[in-house]
Scaffold this motif. Sequence first.
Motif: not given
Lengths: 233, 308
Positions: A65-77
């Motif tokens: 969860r944490e890793r996927a969430q971080r990944w999505l946030e980076e993409q969204a940026e």
Amino acid sequence: MAFAVGPAGNLGLRLVFSKTPEPSLTYGLLSIQAAAKQAFSDSLIDSIVGYTTLTLFFRPLVLDRERAQRWLEEQAEQIGSLADALATSCRTVTLPVLYHPSVAPDLEWLAEHQNLSVDNVIERHSKTPYFAYATGFAPGFCYLGTVDERLATPRLSTPRANVPAGAVAVADRQTAVYPCASPGGWRLIGACPTPLFDLHSDPAALLSVGDTVKFEPISMDDFRTLQARQDKA
Amino acid sequence: MRTLGLIRSGIACTIQDSGRMGHQQNGIPPGGAMDMYALRMGQHCLGHSDNQAALEFAYGDLAFETSHPCRFIVTGAPTIISIGHSERDSGRIEETPAHQVVTIKSCGQGIYSYLHVAGGFNTPPELGSRSTSPRERIGGLEGRHLRDGDTLPLGAQINQPNLEYLSNPAVRQRDVLPLRFVPGFQFDAFLDAARQTINSHVFSVTPRANRMGIALDGEPVDTGVVSLLSEATCYGAIQIPPDGKPIILLNDRQTVGGYPKAGAVISADCQRLVQARPGQRVKLVAITPQEADRITWLEHHYLETKLS
């Protein structure tokens, strides 16, 4: 752009942008969807782009969860730069439409209701290129926008039990083609002889999110010819 | 060809496997067995892979015969199986001779039972699955509910059974069934009173329940959220329509929806909910995503242990 990432059930994550839907946002979401398929490969079982959202569903037990969430946030940026790259690669699909009261029970009603001539309704509906913002409701159904202000009408208060396949419909500022016979509450203003969903084609759905769709008015004769060709196929 | 003839198809009888993944973007719901544990356990007992198909039927009422001698097992909601004059409880591998009428009757508990036949149901997979989605007319037999008199193709009976017997953990009577859920984004935007009702009220399962979702009855929830842009719906989503009565979305849900959603009931508890009969009292309990992950892990390892 303001966004948030959070859970979508126990097996999913959702990225939500708080802004009005627009094609550039959809292109950005589509790019992130494509990147997610690469990044998570087999552990990603499904992904859906909505108007302002991207939802990812994972196989049980593999979601970090944490890793996927971080990944999505980076993409969204960096969604802005992703969107530009994709915008040029999306398709334009032209769909023939017969606008005629014999196949469109609400065409004359809509003209009268909006104080327009039938020809003017047809012109307004067919001159705008539409953008495919989202899918759903039925296989191959695409929500297209944005409809001319003068054609914006509320849905039927009681949906029709049976809308035929190919019905071209409007509701509020959206338009769509019903891919198969189904109940429906949108106003029917035309008929499209091109099949929108066929299990034996690849891909099965003719339209996908990100497509630009144009409606081209055709004559009754052309409509019959195209329909006969479909029936034969 | 080995076939199974349905003499009585009962209620909501469809072919289901583990579901159709990867097509929600095109508006095609995942489908699949409502009680996924019951599907997995039955298939495992027969020595099949997880994604082979079974017959799903509601309120246990089925009669069939096979063209050849056949091994089978019935899982899910408990039933009584009659082969000729002998009666026995479900959950055990049985053998039936060719052309023998086998009848299956409910024991009055649970909803969905599964008939698994050695060799599997050999209807053609569509978009990677044999699961039936009747609304979309995809999968199963002609994309529809099965009817009396249907004949279904069976695969060759090659595998040896893995297990002769199993007990099903999903059907256990509880006074109040806890439905643990992971709150979604919109939950924070709900009115305080709405959040409080959802977290404390005891709702009940209504007869408005099918493969798309289960409507709950109870104090209406006024979310205060007016309208939303359609977004993907997830398994177990707690959707609050304008009448304020929550609907838990399940396998055959529409793939997008614009009603406010409190969050989603975790898969493990959905498995119990699908077997709950109308009148069953339920309570929604908010948990963190981390807690949900822990429960998912425990459930899967429990199942692995049972099946080894």
